[in-house]
Write an enzyme that holds these catalytic residues in place. Structure first.
Site, PDB file in Angstrom:
ATOM      1  N   THR A  18       0.847  -1.187   0.000  1.00  0.00           N
ATOM      2  CA  THR A  18       0.000   0.000   0.000  1.00  0.00           C
ATOM      3  C   THR A  18       0.884   1.239   0.000  1.00  0.00           C
ATOM      4  OG1 THR A  18      -1.936   1.028   1.047  1.00  0.00           O
ATOM      5  CG2 THR A  18      -0.211   0.211   2.515  1.00  0.00           C
ATOM      6  N   ASN A  19       0.318   2.398   0.293  1.00  0.00           N
ATOM      7  CA  ASN A  19       1.084   3.634   0.437  1.00  0.00           C
ATOM      8  C   ASN A  19       0.457   4.472   1.533  1.00  0.00           C
ATOM      9  OD1 ASN A  19      -0.942   5.559  -0.815  1.00  0.00           O
ATOM     10  ND2 ASN A  19      -0.629   4.141  -2.524  1.00  0.00           N
ATOM     11  N   ALA A  20       1.052   5.626   1.801  1.00  0.00           N
ATOM     12  CA  ALA A  20       0.644   6.428   2.956  1.00  0.00           C
ATOM     13  C   ALA A  20      -0.432   7.458   2.647  1.00  0.00           C
ATOM     14  CB  ALA A  20       1.868   7.121   3.551  1.00  0.00           C
ATOM     15  N   ALA A  85      -4.675   7.363  -4.598  1.00  0.00           N
ATOM     16  CA  ALA A  85      -3.334   6.856  -4.894  1.00  0.00           C
ATOM     17  C   ALA A  85      -3.401   5.336  -4.942  1.00  0.00           C
ATOM     18  CB  ALA A  85      -2.342   7.327  -3.841  1.00  0.00           C
TER      19      ALA A  85
END
Length: 212
Positions: A18-20, A85
């Site tokens: 995943t990402n932040a 995102a």
């Protein structure tokens, strides 16, 4: 419609890529849309942020789920803002059991996921519009122009990695020719208000005008 937040691509039943992304920009954009008197649907990955109560929220987990929900929702919308995102890659194989340590390096083969905003841009009908976000670490303006054209967007918002999980943002808004319309810096609420003012003037009002 606004896409917002990250997506997750699972490696096994408990681990994922995943990402932040926090969803703050998506929430601010939704609030700005509502202030202008429009309805808004948010297709959101897993976030802790609270979206405006007047918004309709469709929760998703993976990029494929976001793609499916966004394409279905977009059919009944005037336009879309791709502020999410989503993961660009996913594992070729998802393990059915938790991956255990072996004391040796682990190799995971990744493949590209579908491009949500590009799919929306390619499927838009007459009168519909799509605004994309291009988050880049280098050659931001050039790469934003490339994405603007490749994803068939009407406007593109260029920003950098400092925007991730932050309360402020610094963006450039590009028109369909790649020309910077406005550079905006401040809280994500301020940035959202300015972006929606431009979108309202250049896309929403223009698409609602009768053709001659």
């Amino acid at each position: 419609m606004i896409t917002s937040g990250p997506t997750r691509q699972y490696l096994d039943p408990v681990r994922y890529i995943t990402n932040a992304s926090s969803g703050r920009m998506g929430a601010a954009l939704a609030a700005a849309v509502l202030k202008l008197g429009h309805e808004v649907v948010i297709v959101s990955g897993p976030v802790a942020v609270e979206y405006p109560g007047a918004a309709t929220v469709i929760p998703v987990l993976t990029t494929d789920e976001m793609l499916l929900a966004a394409t279905e929702t977009f059919k009944t919308c005037d336009g879309a803002i791709g502020a999410a995102a989503p993961c660009d890659y996913m594992p070729r194989e998802i393990q059915t059991q938790k991956i255990s340590k072996t004391g040796k390096p682990l190799t995971i083969e990744l493949v590209e996921t579908a491009d949500v905003v590009a799919t929306l841009g390619q499927s838009k009908r007459d009168g519909q519009w799509v605004v994309g976000f291009a988050l880049e670490t280098e050659d931001r303006h050039f790469r934003a122009i490339v994405k603007l054209e490749r994803k068939h967007c009407d406007l593109m918002v260029s920003n950098g990695p400092a925007a991730i999980d932050a309360e402020t943002n610094e963006v450039e808004l590009l028109d369909s020719n790649g020309i910077v319309i406005e550079a905006i810096h401040g809280t994500k609420e301020h940035v959202a208000d300015r972006l929606l003012a431009q979108i309202d003037d250049r896309l929403i009002h223009q698409s609602s005008k009768p053709k001659t």
